[in-house]
Design a protein around this motif. Structure first.
Motif, mmCIF file in Angstrom:
data_model
loop_
_atom_site.group_PDB
_atom_site.id
_atom_site.type_symbol
_atom_site.label_atom_id
_atom_site.label_comp_id
_atom_site.label_asym_id
_atom_site.label_seq_id
_atom_site.Cartn_x
_atom_site.Cartn_y
_atom_site.Cartn_z
ATOM 1 N N ALA A 14 8.047 6.295 -16.366
ATOM 2 C CA ALA A 14 7.814 6.201 -14.925
ATOM 3 C C ALA A 14 7.005 4.930 -14.695
ATOM 4 O O ALA A 14 6.103 4.606 -15.470
ATOM 5 C CB ALA A 14 7.046 7.416 -14.423
ATOM 6 N N CYS A 15 7.318 4.178 -13.659
ATOM 7 C CA CYS A 15 6.600 2.933 -13.378
ATOM 8 C C CYS A 15 5.245 3.243 -12.736
ATOM 9 O O CYS A 15 5.027 3.031 -11.543
ATOM 10 C CB CYS A 15 7.442 2.022 -12.493
ATOM 11 N N LEU A 16 4.376 3.764 -13.555
ATOM 12 C CA LEU A 16 2.996 4.068 -13.180
ATOM 13 C C LEU A 16 2.087 3.259 -14.089
ATOM 14 O O LEU A 16 2.502 2.848 -15.181
ATOM 15 C CB LEU A 16 2.713 5.565 -13.366
ATOM 16 N N PRO A 17 0.849 3.021 -13.698
ATOM 17 C CA PRO A 17 -0.062 2.269 -14.567
ATOM 18 C C PRO A 17 -0.176 2.844 -15.980
ATOM 19 O O PRO A 17 -0.327 2.094 -16.942
ATOM 20 C CB PRO A 17 -1.395 2.346 -13.824
ATOM 21 N N THR A 59 7.956 -2.670 -9.446
ATOM 22 C CA THR A 59 8.717 -1.529 -8.926
ATOM 23 C C THR A 59 7.918 -0.246 -8.803
ATOM 24 O O THR A 59 8.413 0.723 -8.240
ATOM 25 C CB THR A 59 9.912 -1.209 -9.840
ATOM 26 N N GLY A 60 6.746 -0.213 -9.347
ATOM 27 C CA GLY A 60 6.071 1.068 -9.484
ATOM 28 C C GLY A 60 4.968 1.343 -8.509
ATOM 29 O O GLY A 60 4.658 0.563 -7.623
ATOM 30 N N TYR A 61 4.394 2.464 -8.739
ATOM 31 C CA TYR A 61 3.256 2.928 -7.977
ATOM 32 C C TYR A 61 2.030 2.371 -8.670
ATOM 33 O O TYR A 61 1.644 2.823 -9.741
ATOM 34 C CB TYR A 61 3.247 4.458 -7.980
ATOM 35 N N ASP A 62 1.399 1.367 -8.085
ATOM 36 C CA ASP A 62 0.332 0.633 -8.756
ATOM 37 C C ASP A 62 -1.054 0.972 -8.206
ATOM 38 O O ASP A 62 -1.945 0.148 -8.214
ATOM 39 C CB ASP A 62 0.596 -0.875 -8.637
ATOM 40 N N ASP A 63 -1.228 2.165 -7.711
ATOM 41 C CA ASP A 63 -2.528 2.584 -7.187
ATOM 42 C C ASP A 63 -3.148 3.567 -8.172
ATOM 43 O O ASP A 63 -2.716 4.704 -8.287
ATOM 44 C CB ASP A 63 -2.353 3.232 -5.818
ATOM 45 N N THR A 64 -4.158 3.136 -8.892
ATOM 46 C CA THR A 64 -4.779 3.981 -9.914
ATOM 47 C C THR A 64 -5.809 4.935 -9.329
ATOM 48 O O THR A 64 -6.363 5.754 -10.049
ATOM 49 C CB THR A 64 -5.459 3.123 -11.000
ATOM 50 N N THR A 65 -6.052 4.866 -8.017
ATOM 51 C CA THR A 65 -7.079 5.727 -7.423
ATOM 52 C C THR A 65 -6.507 6.994 -6.800
ATOM 53 O O THR A 65 -7.253 7.891 -6.466
ATOM 54 C CB THR A 65 -7.868 4.958 -6.341
ATOM 55 N N THR A 66 -5.196 7.070 -6.649
ATOM 56 C CA THR A 66 -4.572 8.216 -6.004
ATOM 57 C C THR A 66 -3.923 9.118 -7.044
ATOM 58 O O THR A 66 -3.215 8.645 -7.923
ATOM 59 C CB THR A 66 -3.496 7.754 -5.004
ATOM 60 N N VAL A 67 -4.152 10.405 -6.923
ATOM 61 C CA VAL A 67 -3.512 11.376 -7.804
ATOM 62 C C VAL A 67 -2.204 11.801 -7.153
ATOM 63 O O VAL A 67 -2.173 12.199 -5.991
ATOM 64 C CB VAL A 67 -4.427 12.605 -8.035
ATOM 65 N N LEU A 68 -1.117 11.700 -7.912
ATOM 66 C CA LEU A 68 0.203 12.050 -7.395
ATOM 67 C C LEU A 68 0.530 13.506 -7.658
ATOM 68 O O LEU A 68 0.183 14.042 -8.709
ATOM 69 C CB LEU A 68 1.267 11.186 -8.061
ATOM 70 N N ARG A 73 5.553 12.218 -8.306
ATOM 71 C CA ARG A 73 5.828 11.620 -9.613
ATOM 72 C C ARG A 73 7.332 11.573 -9.895
ATOM 73 O O ARG A 73 7.825 10.634 -10.504
ATOM 74 C CB ARG A 73 5.128 12.386 -10.725
ATOM 75 N N ALA A 74 8.059 12.600 -9.460
ATOM 76 C CA ALA A 74 9.501 12.652 -9.691
ATOM 77 C C ALA A 74 10.232 11.554 -8.927
ATOM 78 O O ALA A 74 11.339 11.165 -9.313
ATOM 79 C CB ALA A 74 10.051 14.020 -9.304
ATOM 80 N N GLN A 75 9.618 11.027 -7.875
ATOM 81 C CA GLN A 75 10.259 10.009 -7.049
ATOM 82 C C GLN A 75 9.871 8.579 -7.441
ATOM 83 O O GLN A 75 10.379 7.628 -6.871
ATOM 84 C CB GLN A 75 9.914 10.264 -5.582
ATOM 85 N N VAL A 76 8.996 8.442 -8.417
ATOM 86 C CA VAL A 76 8.566 7.112 -8.855
ATOM 87 C C VAL A 76 9.705 6.422 -9.593
ATOM 88 O O VAL A 76 10.440 7.054 -10.359
ATOM 89 C CB VAL A 76 7.312 7.232 -9.772
#
Length: 146
Positions: A14-17, A59-68, A73-76
């Protein structure tokens, strides 16, 4: 004349940090299993880190302060890491869904970001990117097996 057997490893992320750390761990584990030397493994791990970081930012969710939530997460967006050993080289490919080409820039020394592709250029034999289809791109680099 015989050549070393070709080995391939694929990892979907997943394109997360957090993808960057998972990609580094995966790279170290795979290259250790393939009996790749420490120097090459260290270089490959750094290059993977830079390429996956760029994919997450593109392409990803680049916010490390928000809990998904699980639904979020399935939509990332997804990215993938492919490692391929053969002919005395290690090919590293990172695919993402962005059509924006990677841009190497000369970041000032006091800037926190912007040196990733410069590192890739300096530490690899060569690097580039291509468009595998109508969506996304693949950024790749080759490292000599030393």
């Amino acid at each position: 004349m015989t050549t070393a057997p070709q080995c391939v490893s694929n990892l979907q992320l997943a394109c997360l940090p957090s993808a960057v750390a998972w990609a580094r761990r995966h790279t170290r584990s795979v290259l250790t299993t393939w009996a790749i030397g420490q120097t090459t493994t260290d270089i490959a791990e750094l290059l993977v880190s830079e390429l996956v970081t760029n994919a997450v930012r593109a392409t990803g969710y680049d916010d490390t302060t928000t809990v998904l939530t699980y639904t979020q997460r399935a939509q990332v967006e997804r990215c993938s890491l492919t490692l391929q050993r053969g002919n005395g080289r290690l090919l590293i490919e990172v695919a993402d869904s962005s059509r924006q080409p990677p841009v190497r820039r000369d970041a000032p020394e006091d800037e926190e970001h912007g040196r990733g592709l410069t590192l890739v250029e300096r530490l690899s034999l060569r690097w580039s990117y291509y468009y595998p289809g109508p969506v996304g791109k693949v950024v790749w680099c080759e490292v000599a097996l030393i």
